[in-house]
Design a protein around this motif. Structure first.
Motif, PDB file in Angstrom:
ATOM      1  N   LEU A  15      -9.009  -3.583  -0.587  1.00 20.06           N
ATOM      2  CA  LEU A  15      -7.978  -2.550  -0.573  1.00 20.06           C
ATOM      3  C   LEU A  15      -8.474  -1.264  -1.227  1.00 20.06           C
ATOM      4  O   LEU A  15      -8.050  -0.163  -0.850  1.00 20.06           O
ATOM      5  CB  LEU A  15      -6.720  -3.046  -1.287  1.00 20.06           C
ATOM      6  CG  LEU A  15      -6.022  -4.265  -0.668  1.00 20.06           C
ATOM      7  CD1 LEU A  15      -4.796  -4.641  -1.474  1.00 20.06           C
ATOM      8  CD2 LEU A  15      -5.661  -4.017   0.785  1.00 20.06           C
ATOM      9  N   ARG A  16      -9.349  -1.378  -2.197  1.00 23.85           N
ATOM     10  CA  ARG A  16      -9.885  -0.185  -2.856  1.00 23.85           C
ATOM     11  C   ARG A  16     -10.656   0.712  -1.901  1.00 23.85           C
ATOM     12  O   ARG A  16     -10.791   1.907  -2.132  1.00 23.85           O
ATOM     13  CB  ARG A  16     -10.811  -0.598  -4.000  1.00 23.85           C
ATOM     14  CG  ARG A  16     -10.123  -1.160  -5.225  1.00 23.85           C
ATOM     15  CD  ARG A  16     -11.147  -1.651  -6.231  1.00 23.85           C
ATOM     16  NE  ARG A  16     -10.519  -2.193  -7.431  1.00 23.85           N
ATOM     17  CZ  ARG A  16     -11.177  -2.878  -8.352  1.00 23.85           C
ATOM     18  NH1 ARG A  16     -12.488  -3.111  -8.218  1.00 23.85           N
ATOM     19  NH2 ARG A  16     -10.542  -3.339  -9.422  1.00 23.85           N
ATOM     20  N   ARG A  17     -11.158   0.137  -0.825  1.00 16.81           N
ATOM     21  CA  ARG A  17     -11.988   0.891   0.116  1.00 16.81           C
ATOM     22  C   ARG A  17     -11.162   1.607   1.185  1.00 16.81           C
ATOM     23  O   ARG A  17     -11.702   2.391   1.956  1.00 16.81           O
ATOM     24  CB  ARG A  17     -12.987  -0.051   0.795  1.00 16.81           C
ATOM     25  CG  ARG A  17     -13.909  -0.810  -0.175  1.00 16.81           C
ATOM     26  CD  ARG A  17     -15.025  -1.511   0.598  1.00 16.81           C
ATOM     27  NE  ARG A  17     -15.855  -2.322  -0.267  1.00 16.81           N
ATOM     28  CZ  ARG A  17     -15.844  -3.660  -0.293  1.00 16.81           C
ATOM     29  NH1 ARG A  17     -15.034  -4.314   0.535  1.00 16.81           N
ATOM     30  NH2 ARG A  17     -16.633  -4.332  -1.109  1.00 16.81           N
ATOM     31  N   LEU A  18      -9.871   1.342   1.253  1.00 14.84           N
ATOM     32  CA  LEU A  18      -9.049   1.939   2.298  1.00 14.84           C
ATOM     33  C   LEU A  18      -8.827   3.419   2.035  1.00 14.84           C
ATOM     34  O   LEU A  18      -8.544   3.833   0.906  1.00 14.84           O
ATOM     35  CB  LEU A  18      -7.692   1.216   2.374  1.00 14.84           C
ATOM     36  CG  LEU A  18      -7.731  -0.259   2.784  1.00 14.84           C
ATOM     37  CD1 LEU A  18      -6.329  -0.857   2.740  1.00 14.84           C
ATOM     38  CD2 LEU A  18      -8.338  -0.429   4.172  1.00 14.84           C
ATOM     39  N   THR A  26      -2.910   5.724  -2.175  1.00 14.30           N
ATOM     40  CA  THR A  26      -2.759   6.276  -3.525  1.00 14.30           C
ATOM     41  C   THR A  26      -2.581   5.184  -4.573  1.00 14.30           C
ATOM     42  O   THR A  26      -2.905   5.385  -5.747  1.00 14.30           O
ATOM     43  CB  THR A  26      -1.553   7.227  -3.580  1.00 14.30           C
ATOM     44  OG1 THR A  26      -0.374   6.520  -3.184  1.00 14.30           O
ATOM     45  CG2 THR A  26      -1.772   8.406  -2.629  1.00 14.30           C
ATOM     46  N   ALA A  27      -2.039   4.038  -4.175  1.00 16.91           N
ATOM     47  CA  ALA A  27      -1.860   2.905  -5.080  1.00 16.91           C
ATOM     48  C   ALA A  27      -1.682   1.648  -4.247  1.00 16.91           C
ATOM     49  O   ALA A  27      -1.237   1.704  -3.098  1.00 16.91           O
ATOM     50  CB  ALA A  27      -0.657   3.108  -5.992  1.00 16.91           C
ATOM     51  N   LEU A  82       0.844  -1.187   0.000  1.00 18.73           N
ATOM     52  CA  LEU A  82       0.000   0.000   0.000  1.00 18.73           C
ATOM     53  C   LEU A  82       0.880   1.238   0.000  1.00 18.73           C
ATOM     54  O   LEU A  82       1.813   1.344   0.800  1.00 18.73           O
ATOM     55  CB  LEU A  82      -0.905   0.018   1.235  1.00 18.73           C
ATOM     56  CG  LEU A  82      -1.838  -1.181   1.433  1.00 18.73           C
ATOM     57  CD1 LEU A  82      -2.547  -1.073   2.773  1.00 18.73           C
ATOM     58  CD2 LEU A  82      -2.852  -1.270   0.305  1.00 18.73           C
ATOM     59  N   ASP A  83       0.587   2.173  -0.893  1.00 18.57           N
ATOM     60  CA  ASP A  83       1.314   3.439  -0.952  1.00 18.57           C
ATOM     61  C   ASP A  83       0.418   4.558  -0.439  1.00 18.57           C
ATOM     62  O   ASP A  83      -0.768   4.636  -0.809  1.00 18.57           O
ATOM     63  CB  ASP A  83       1.748   3.756  -2.385  1.00 18.57           C
ATOM     64  CG  ASP A  83       2.758   2.758  -2.923  1.00 18.57           C
ATOM     65  OD1 ASP A  83       3.513   2.184  -2.111  1.00 18.57           O
ATOM     66  OD2 ASP A  83       2.787   2.546  -4.156  1.00 18.57           O
ATOM     67  N   GLY A 119      -3.706  -1.394  -8.548  1.00 20.60           N
ATOM     68  CA  GLY A 119      -4.745  -0.382  -8.725  1.00 20.60           C
ATOM     69  C   GLY A 119      -4.622   0.738  -7.721  1.00 20.60           C
ATOM     70  O   GLY A 119      -3.625   0.888  -7.010  1.00 20.60           O
ATOM     71  N   GLY A 120      -5.686   1.533  -7.649  1.00 16.64           N
ATOM     72  CA  GLY A 120      -5.757   2.637  -6.708  1.00 16.64           C
ATOM     73  C   GLY A 120      -7.084   2.607  -5.984  1.00 16.64           C
ATOM     74  O   GLY A 120      -7.871   1.654  -6.151  1.00 16.64           O
ATOM     75  N   PRO A 121      -7.380   3.622  -5.194  1.00 19.54           N
ATOM     76  CA  PRO A 121      -8.644   3.634  -4.448  1.00 19.54           C
ATOM     77  C   PRO A 121      -9.826   3.722  -5.394  1.00 19.54           C
ATOM     78  O   PRO A 121      -9.725   4.240  -6.517  1.00 19.54           O
ATOM     79  CB  PRO A 121      -8.526   4.902  -3.587  1.00 19.54           C
ATOM     80  CG  PRO A 121      -7.548   5.764  -4.313  1.00 19.54           C
ATOM     81  CD  PRO A 121      -6.573   4.820  -4.964  1.00 19.54           C
ATOM     82  N   GLN A 122     -10.952   3.214  -4.933  1.00 20.82           N
ATOM     83  CA  GLN A 122     -12.158   3.214  -5.747  1.00 20.82           C
ATOM     84  C   GLN A 122     -12.666   4.645  -5.906  1.00 20.82           C
ATOM     85  O   GLN A 122     -12.739   5.416  -4.951  1.00 20.82           O
ATOM     86  CB  GLN A 122     -13.241   2.366  -5.089  1.00 20.82           C
ATOM     87  CG  GLN A 122     -14.396   2.009  -6.000  1.00 20.82           C
ATOM     88  CD  GLN A 122     -15.255   0.898  -5.408  1.00 20.82           C
ATOM     89  OE1 GLN A 122     -15.226   0.676  -4.205  1.00 20.82           O
ATOM     90  NE2 GLN A 122     -15.996   0.192  -6.237  1.00 20.82           N
TER      91      GLN A 122
END
Length: 273
Positions: A239-242, A246-247, A180-181, A269-272
């Motif tokens: 992870l998209r929901r965190l 940023t990525a 997670l970035d 990917g990145g956040p939703q």
């Protein structure tokens, strides 16, 4: 060995601060593979004592011959007794720039992290270990970036094997690696993150299981089959929901029990939106 008088120390030549005529900038120079204790405060609970492997580097301008290697160790010693959180690691990286008069610097710390878990039926308690890595990337005049890596083992049971077999289904241990970035240091609940990743497997793992627990785990995995594709997608959705991410990257490797190779899948990917 007798200590040198102050006048002798002052006269010692500082070779590493001399100019370098080759005019080649170095992006990263420092110390790597340093084993050093750390107190990790990764959630709302008490800080956890562990031993970490550290890498500390700075950028070196083309005109400068060398960096001051001893100052990296001085920095580690100065933070030895502090509870290390993401914000503290970022602040440590920023202070490293001042200490070494550098425009950019990075700190990576990798450590085993332990969670006290209760077995699902008997409640027998045991520790599970997870490999965790934190990175702080500091740049003069910019906010320090933070990255997290965590490796979580789970059980996965093959849906195809279950569907075609008269009884039983092959299963294996799977390794979920998440990166997670963040644009800034997060308020991190590491226990919850690991628990959410474990929930995506056919079953999670425990250090200690009694017979009733083993029965529960075996049957739970059988009722919850997952391909490597299912597992990596389910983790990615979470992870998209965190917030603040940023990525991300999630990689899943199934150490197959009926093949001499692994099944492997990656989602980035990145956040939703």
């Amino acid at each position: 060995m007798n200590a040198l008088p102050d006048s002798s120390i002052a006269s010692l030549v500082d070779v590493q601060s001399q100019a370098d005529p080759r005019q080649v900038a170095i992006q990263q120079v420092g110390v790597r593979g340093v084993r050093h204790p750390v107190r990790v405060a990764a959630d709302a609970g008490a800080a956890q004592e562990t031993v970490a492997r550290w890498t500390l580097t700075v950028a070196l301008p083309a005109e400068k011959k060398a960096t001051h290697m001893s100052r990296f160790m001085e920095l580690l010693a100065a933070h030895r007794h502090e509870a290390m959180k993401p914000a503290r690691l970022c602040a440590m990286a920023e202070s490293m720039l001042d200490l070494l008069q550098a425009g950019a610097g990075d700190i990576t710390v990798d450590f085993p992290y332990f969670i006290d878990k209760a077995a699902p039926m008997t409640g027998a308690r045991s520790l599970m270990d997870y490999q965790v890595g934190w990175e702080a990337h500091a740049r003069q005049g910019r906010r320090t970036d933070f990255s997290l890596r965590v490796v979580v083992p789970v059980t996965s049971l093959c849906p195809c094997s279950k569907a075609i077999s008269r009884y039983g289904a092959h299963n294996q241990r799977s390794q979920v690696t998440v990166r997670l970035d963040y644009a800034a240091a997060p308020a991190l609940d590491l226990d919850r993150l690991i628990g959410d990743i474990e929930a995506c497997g056919s079953s999670q793992l425990w250090g200690l299981l009694k017979r009733a627990d083993e029965k529960f785990v075996t049957e739970q995995a059988y009722e919850n089959p997952k391909f490597v594709e299912d597992l990596v997608r389910d983790v990615a959705i979470g992870l998209r929901r965190l917030s603040g991410v940023t990525a991300f990257e999630v990689a899943v490797e199934n150490f197959e029990s009926i093949h001499n190779h692994s099944a492997y899948a990656v989602v980035r990917g990145g956040p939703q939106a």
